[in-house]
Design an enzyme around this catalytic site. Structure first.
Site, mmCIF file in Angstrom:
data_model
loop_
_atom_site.group_PDB
_atom_site.id
_atom_site.type_symbol
_atom_site.label_atom_id
_atom_site.label_comp_id
_atom_site.label_asym_id
_atom_site.label_seq_id
_atom_site.Cartn_x
_atom_site.Cartn_y
_atom_site.Cartn_z
ATOM 1 N N ASN A 10 0.946 -1.306 0.096
ATOM 2 C CA ASN A 10 0.008 0.011 -0.186
ATOM 3 C C ASN A 10 0.994 1.184 0.100
ATOM 4 O O ASN A 10 1.584 1.608 0.948
ATOM 5 C CB ASN A 10 -0.998 -0.175 1.305
ATOM 6 C CG ASN A 10 -1.593 1.235 1.492
ATOM 7 O OD1 ASN A 10 -1.783 2.018 0.678
ATOM 8 N ND2 ASN A 10 -2.356 1.370 2.407
ATOM 9 N N TRP A 11 0.862 1.917 -1.219
ATOM 10 C CA TRP A 11 2.088 3.133 -1.080
ATOM 11 C C TRP A 11 1.343 4.339 -0.574
ATOM 12 O O TRP A 11 2.000 5.454 -0.648
ATOM 13 C CB TRP A 11 2.230 3.181 -2.649
ATOM 14 C CG TRP A 11 3.095 2.232 -3.246
ATOM 15 C CD1 TRP A 11 3.874 1.067 -2.460
ATOM 16 C CD2 TRP A 11 3.766 2.127 -4.437
ATOM 17 N NE1 TRP A 11 4.534 0.629 -3.162
ATOM 18 C CE2 TRP A 11 4.601 0.804 -4.576
ATOM 19 C CE3 TRP A 11 3.397 2.579 -5.796
ATOM 20 C CZ2 TRP A 11 5.284 0.603 -5.748
ATOM 21 C CZ3 TRP A 11 4.237 2.289 -6.964
ATOM 22 C CH2 TRP A 11 5.069 1.239 -6.754
ATOM 23 N N LYS A 12 0.268 4.298 -0.119
ATOM 24 C CA LYS A 12 -0.577 5.421 0.547
ATOM 25 C C LYS A 12 -0.373 6.600 -0.572
ATOM 26 O O LYS A 12 -0.181 6.463 -1.810
ATOM 27 C CB LYS A 12 -0.095 5.427 1.876
ATOM 28 C CG LYS A 12 -0.220 4.415 2.563
ATOM 29 C CD LYS A 12 0.214 4.553 4.251
ATOM 30 C CE LYS A 12 0.249 3.433 4.808
ATOM 31 N NZ LYS A 12 0.158 3.509 6.173
ATOM 32 N N HIS A 104 -9.392 1.076 5.282
ATOM 33 C CA HIS A 104 -8.189 1.289 5.924
ATOM 34 C C HIS A 104 -8.266 2.255 7.142
ATOM 35 O O HIS A 104 -9.289 3.193 6.880
ATOM 36 C CB HIS A 104 -7.004 1.970 4.859
ATOM 37 C CG HIS A 104 -5.718 2.094 5.375
ATOM 38 N ND1 HIS A 104 -5.284 2.748 6.336
ATOM 39 C CD2 HIS A 104 -4.672 1.254 4.918
ATOM 40 C CE1 HIS A 104 -3.662 2.422 6.682
ATOM 41 N NE2 HIS A 104 -3.596 1.287 5.985
ATOM 42 N N GLU A 106 -6.898 4.622 7.860
ATOM 43 C CA GLU A 106 -6.437 5.940 7.797
ATOM 44 C C GLU A 106 -7.729 6.594 7.100
ATOM 45 O O GLU A 106 -8.066 7.647 7.375
ATOM 46 C CB GLU A 106 -5.147 6.154 6.793
ATOM 47 C CG GLU A 106 -4.013 5.765 7.608
ATOM 48 C CD GLU A 106 -2.721 5.231 6.813
ATOM 49 O OE1 GLU A 106 -2.815 5.484 5.445
ATOM 50 O OE2 GLU A 106 -2.011 5.013 7.318
ATOM 51 N N GLU A 176 -5.341 -5.154 10.806
ATOM 52 C CA GLU A 176 -4.095 -4.349 11.016
ATOM 53 C C GLU A 176 -4.486 -3.517 11.866
ATOM 54 O O GLU A 176 -5.492 -2.380 12.233
ATOM 55 C CB GLU A 176 -4.055 -3.198 9.543
ATOM 56 C CG GLU A 176 -3.692 -3.904 8.381
ATOM 57 C CD GLU A 176 -3.242 -2.702 7.167
ATOM 58 O OE1 GLU A 176 -2.446 -2.834 6.833
ATOM 59 O OE2 GLU A 176 -4.276 -1.586 7.229
ATOM 60 N N GLY A 182 2.599 1.933 10.767
ATOM 61 C CA GLY A 182 3.537 2.917 10.491
ATOM 62 C C GLY A 182 4.336 3.485 11.789
ATOM 63 O O GLY A 182 4.993 4.542 11.875
ATOM 64 N N SER A 222 3.528 -2.452 10.413
ATOM 65 C CA SER A 222 4.944 -2.258 10.468
ATOM 66 C C SER A 222 5.707 -3.728 10.055
ATOM 67 O O SER A 222 6.652 -4.054 10.737
ATOM 68 C CB SER A 222 5.298 -2.047 11.666
ATOM 69 O OG SER A 222 5.079 -0.871 12.134
ATOM 70 N N GLY A 243 2.940 -1.227 4.421
ATOM 71 C CA GLY A 243 2.909 0.372 3.866
ATOM 72 C C GLY A 243 4.460 0.684 3.613
ATOM 73 O O GLY A 243 4.852 0.272 2.518
ATOM 74 N N GLY A 244 4.897 1.320 4.755
ATOM 75 C CA GLY A 244 6.261 1.743 4.690
ATOM 76 C C GLY A 244 7.550 0.832 3.706
ATOM 77 O O GLY A 244 8.226 1.390 2.927
#
Ligand code: PEP
Length: 266
Positions: A10-12, A104, A106, A176, A182, A222, A243-244
């Site tokens: 997920n590149w957000k 998600h 966010e 999640e 993150g 993470s 993500g990251g």
């Protein structure tokens, strides 16, 4: 019954087109040496404006570009109309997406997405022939208050309400824990596996054993190259939403490679 692992990035709201292309190229170069059967299902969710850019990355192995699937990071449940700033499932499909991430944390937190909206999105995605990746997870306060399981069971029941067992079986869920997204804090793998097994039981309750055994449930929060082996070795964790660590080809490739080496089909 078997569940092929999924590694989803997920590149957000990150990476300009040239950067997205370069990371995608790095992953494509790595996967070209493997067959689609050897690889996990690989999904990348770029920002909407980079979807066509990543698809323009040439495939050198003759797979026709099918080794990496593209996901939208969100969608609207209507197919078109006066919804400024939104994107429909038809548009994502038209752009070449096979998956859509919904719910998600966010989006729930910053854009007030409710379970009801997520349910409408899931139905629209399945109606359009795409696969929803439905996210769920608890806050740290909820975990400390001991309501993790009931909270997540509620999110799942609401998100999948009114969806046929057949469609549920082909959907994907991502567990999640919000406190792990993150933050660098990974949920203990045994605990993530316990929650995911609980989610599978909820799916069995609402859609039957076959759907519960078939649905792929990922862990997210993470995930890094150093954590994936332990996570993937657990009985109910079918992959990861990352993500990251998905923003760099080297780390994403290492995660894919480690997943593949375990050759885990649950
Ligand atoms: C995510 O965005 O879904 C996520 C899990 O992020 P990270 O891997 O950076 O925690």
């Amino acid at each position: 019954m078997s569940r092929k692992p999924i590694i989803a990035g997920n590149w957000k709201m990150n990476l300009l087109q040239s950067e997205a292309k370069s990371v995608f190229e790095g992953v494509k170069n790595f996967v070209k040496d493997y067959t689609a059967v050897e690889l996990p299902t690989i999904v990348i969710a770029p920002v909407f404006t980079s979807i066509s850019a990543v698809q323009s990355v040439e495939c050198t192995c003759g797979c026709g570009g099918k080794k990496i699937a593209i996901a939208g990071q969100n969608c609207h449940w209507e197919s078109s109309g006066a919804f400024t700033g939104e994107i429909s499932v038809e548009m994502l499909k038209d752009a070449g997406c096979d998956y859509v991430i919904i719910g998600h944390s966010e989006r729930r937190q910053y854009f007030s997405e409710t379970d009801e909206m997520i349910n409408k999105k899931a139905k629209a995605i399945l109606r359009g022939g795409l696969i929803p990746i439905v996210c769920c997870g608890e806050t740290l306060e909820q975990r400390e208050a001991g309501v993790t399981d009931s909270w997540i069971a509620g999110q799942i029941k609401n998100a999948l309400d009114g969806i046929s067992s057949e469609d549920i079986a082909k959907s994907v869920i991502a567990y999640e824990p919000i406190w792990a997204i993150g933050t660098g804090k990974t949920c203990d793998a045994d605990e993530a596996n316990r929650v995911i097994a609980m989610i599978r039981n909820v799916v069995k309750e609402i859609a039957g054993n076959e759907a519960g055994d078939a649905i792929r449930i990922l862990y997210g929060g993470s995930v890094k190259p150093s954590t994936i082996e332990e996570q993937m070795s657990k009985s109910d964790i079918d992959g990861a939403l990352i993500g990251g660590a998905s923003l760099k080809a080297e780390s994403l490739n290492e995660i894919i490679e480690k997943t593949m080496k375990l050759s885990l089909v649950h």
